[in-house]
Each structure stands twice: as structure tokens, then as C-alpha cells.
Design an enzyme around this catalytic site. Structure first.
Site, PDB file in Angstrom:
ATOM      1  N   HIS A   1       2.489   1.878  -3.269  1.00  0.00           N
ATOM      2  CA  HIS A   1       1.758   3.202  -3.771  1.00  0.00           C
ATOM      3  C   HIS A   1       2.143   4.552  -3.581  1.00  0.00           C
ATOM      4  O   HIS A   1       1.576   5.557  -3.862  1.00  0.00           O
ATOM      5  CB  HIS A   1       0.160   2.917  -3.280  1.00  0.00           C
ATOM      6  CG  HIS A   1      -0.527   1.745  -3.286  1.00  0.00           C
ATOM      7  ND1 HIS A   1      -1.765   1.443  -2.919  1.00  0.00           N
ATOM      8  CD2 HIS A   1      -0.064   0.519  -4.018  1.00  0.00           C
ATOM      9  CE1 HIS A   1      -2.330   0.281  -3.442  1.00  0.00           C
ATOM     10  NE2 HIS A   1      -1.168  -0.499  -3.818  1.00  0.00           N
TER      11      HIS A   1
ATOM     12  N   ASP B   1       0.713  -1.174  -0.005  1.00  0.00           N
ATOM     13  CA  ASP B   1       0.035  -0.200  -0.091  1.00  0.00           C
ATOM     14  C   ASP B   1       0.903   1.259  -0.057  1.00  0.00           C
ATOM     15  O   ASP B   1       2.031   1.082  -0.556  1.00  0.00           O
ATOM     16  CB  ASP B   1      -1.131   0.044   1.128  1.00  0.00           C
ATOM     17  CG  ASP B   1      -2.367   0.636   0.836  1.00  0.00           C
ATOM     18  OD1 ASP B   1      -2.312   1.621   0.617  1.00  0.00           O
ATOM     19  OD2 ASP B   1      -3.373  -0.142   1.010  1.00  0.00           O
TER      20      ASP B   1
END
Length: 383
Positions: A236, A213
Site C-alpha cells: 500500500h 499492507d
């Protein structure tokens, strides 16, 4: 250095050594912890903390080499001293059974403490069983994270395979992370590396994050934040947001992110806010000296994040500078400012941006964004 100065320095070093030698040290093994990776050592760690917290002098809580199995641990203050040094030479291991921790959101938590240093060691969150549970769509426990409070230094710590966020900084002041290593597979869900919200004076330096993430997620109420010499990938990227989920929400301001490297990430430098009414904001943001290596969205402001695409406008984004951002994009659109009509992005500044796609100039896309460019900007500015 003259002889007098050298003598003074030697005296100071000697005094520091005497002070450290005189301070109490609490070894978790003396409280019953077992370094075998199988015996539950939770009670031993908490007993050692109780002694350290109740001391009126600076103390050391020592975790020697070995693997120590622990369930959820709350290291709670306030303590009687503000100089607790936690030295970890071993590895703390979470239970493999996803229900052993239960729905406690934190595996290791420091609460109402002031002046804690955590040095070295490995935190093994054993997150894989929980990730499999989530990916299969089954009913799963919440997961576990690592969070702490004020005037904290975390140095040389490695966090592996956290069930959810690796490090959470929430309602904190004056926290520094240096030399931290965070690692989880690129497909591990909700394993943000470092999450910061409702906190001021946070510094992250010389840190590497590889996760599934955001490498860093910056939430509402974060201010006076500095990230420097930081490597991200997989992951991310570094994200400010999501912001604006609530109508009454504190903003994000005075953020500096410099000397960063992104490798194979889905985003590089991103600001993301919900497309819904909010009095939140993101302002006075500096992104400086960033290298992008095959990044899908190197520069991205998504001011209209709304899964069902039926949301009104959003938080205010202003005074954001991108300076010396260079490298390669994995998609043709390397710069994307997708801002709202009601609250356009204002004060966007592109200063020496050089991004390519497949060895050719990339493309920039702008909607409702206003700003200026300085020096060479590639792709050509759409502001």
C-alpha cells in the site's frame, strides 16, 4: 597511503580482531536449542540472552545454520553492557498453530535494551493460518510482530510472512535498518512492512518490502526519520498515518523519503488522517526522487479519511515537498490532495513531477490545498 598510515591501520584491524576474539560468544545450541524446525527452542534462546545481557563486556549471541522453532520471546533489559551482537546464520520459525503464541502482540521483542546489533538470518512468521482465519471472519488471536528499543542496528535480516506487522519501532531512539528484506503475499491482511511511531532518529536504507499492507507506515510521534534507497511492491505504499485518531496526539515531522521505487502498489507517497478533531500534525516532509510503476495513487493526501463520511475536520498538514517524482499511474488521477476546509493543506510544493496514465498526461485533483510548483509539473498543477 604512506607506510606510517598503513601500519596504523593494520594495527587497528589487529586490535579489533583481538577484541572480537576475546569477547564472549553464546551459541544457542549450547543452551539446548535444536536446529530441526520442530523442537521448541524458546527456553534456550532466552537462557542465552540472559547470559549475554548480564555480561559486563560486549558479547555475541550466535544462531547457527538450521531452523529454530520458537514461541514468543521477550529479550528484556536493561543489560550490563551496550554492545550485544546477535549474529543469525539460521532461520527462526514461529509455530504454525495460530494459538501457540496466544494474544502476545509480539513474537520477538527487545525491551529496555540499548546498543544491540542484529545481523543476518531469516524470521519466518508462519502467518498464513492467521490470515486465513481473519479473511474467513472467525475469532482469531491478535498475531505477532517484531519490535525493539534504542540504539539498534538491524542489518541483512529477512522477515517472511509475519502474522501482522513485520517490524515495529515504537518508543525508540536511534534505530537503523539496512539491507532488510520483507516479504508477504499482496493479499495478506495487516502485514505492514515497517511501522514507526513515537520514535526519533530512525533510518531505513537499502531495503525491499513486498507485503499486503503499507510497506512503511509512519504513526504519531515519529520525528527525524529518513528512508532512502527503498523498493515497495506489492503493498500500500509509504504512508504517513493514519493520523488524528485521538484528540491529543503528537505529530509527525522532519521526514525525508528519497530514492524510492513503487511497483504495482495501491499508493505511492501517501499522507492519511482521520476526519475528526485532533491537535496532531504532519509537517516538514520531503519526498524526493521517486519512481512509480503502475501505481494506483502515486501522490495522495487524504486529510478526510472517515469510513462513515460523517466526521468533522482533522490534523494539520503543511510544508510537504514532492521533488523529482516520475513514472506511471494505474488511475487517471495521479495527484490527489483531498484536504479539509477547516485545516487546509498548506505549503505543498511540486518540483519536477512527471506522471502519466496510459501513455497520456494524468490528472490532478485538489480540494482545500495551497502551494507552489517549480519546473515541469505533469499533470498540470491544481494548487
Amino acid at each position: 597511503m604512506n607506510n606510517s598510515a598503513l601500519l596504523s591501520l593494520l594495527c587497528l584491524v589487529a586490535l579489533l580482531h583481538q577484541s572480537l576474539a576475546a569477547s564472549p560468544q553464546f551459541n544457542v545450541i549450547q543452551f539446548g536449542a535444536k536446529p530441526d524446525g520442530r523442537t521448541d527452542s524458546t527456553s534456550a534462546f532466552l537462557a542465552a540472552w540472559k547470559q549475554a545481557c548480564s555480561s559486563t563486556r560486549g558479547v555475541t549471541l550466535y544462531v547457527p545454520k538450521g531452523r529454530f522453532l520458537t514461541r514468543s520471546m521477550l529479550f528484556k533489559g536493561p543489560c550490563r553492557n551496550s554492545a550485544i551482537f546477535i549474529r543469525i546464520d539460521g532461520t527462526l520459525v514461529a509455530p504454525s498453530d495460530i494459538w501457540a503464541i496466544g494474544n502476545n502482540p509480539n513474537w520477538i521483542e527487545f525491551q529496555y535494551v540499548n546498543g544491540v546489533t542484529i545481523s543476518g538470518g531469516v524470521l519466518d512468521g508462519k502467518g498464513a493460518p492467521l490470515w486465513s482465519c481473519k479473511l474467513a471472519g472467525r475469532k482469531c488471536p491478535t498475531g505477532a510482530t517484531f519490535s525493539f528499543c534504542n540504539n539498534v542496528l538491524v542489518s541483512g535480516v529477512t522477515s517472511l510472512n509475519s502474522q501482522m506487522f513485520h517490524v515495529v519501532i515504537n518508543f525508540c531512539q536511534n534505530v537503523k535498518l539496512q539491507g532488510v528484506r520483507i516479504s508477504a503475499p499482496g493479499n495478506s491482511p495487516n502485514t505492514d512492512g515497517i511501522h514507526i511511531q513515537m520514535s526519533t532518529g530512525v533510518t531505513v536504507v537499502n531495503t525491499k518490502v513486498a507485503t499486503g499492507d503499507d510497506c512503511v507506515s509512519i504513526g504519531p510521534g515519529a520525528a527525524n526519520l529518513r528512508i532512502e534507497n527503498f523498493a515497495c511492491g506489492p503493498g500500500h505504499g509509504i504512508s504517513i498515518g493514519s493520523l488524528g485518531k485521538n484528540v491529543n496526539e503528537p505529530g509527525v515531522q522532519n521526514v525525508t523519503v528519497k530514492s524510492t521505487t513503487f511497483t504495482g502498489t495501491t499508493n505511492g507517497l501517501r499522507i492519511k488522517s482521520w476526519g475528526k478533531p485532533s491537535n496532531g500534525f504532519a509537517r516538514n516532509i520531503l519526498f524526493q526522487h521517486a519512481t512509480m510503476n503502475n501505481v494506483q495513487n502515486p501522490i495522495f493526501i487524504d486529510q478526510r479519511y472517515c469510513p462513515d463520511r460523517n466526521c468533522p475536520d482533522t490534523v494539520r498538514v503543511s510544508d510537504v515537498t514532492y521533488q523529482d517524482i516520475h513514472g506511471t499511474s494505474a488511475t487517471e488521477v495521479a495527484v490527489n490532495f483531498d484536504c479539509s476546509k477547516r485545516n487546509p493543506c498548506k505549503g505543498i510544493r511540486l518540483d519536477n513531477v512527471r506522471l502519466t496514465y496510459n501513455k497520456k498526461p494524468a490528472v490532478a485533483s485538489c480540494a482545500n490545498a495551497d502551494g507552489t510548483t517549480i519546473g515541469l509539473v505533469q499533470p498540470g498543477s491544481c494548487l
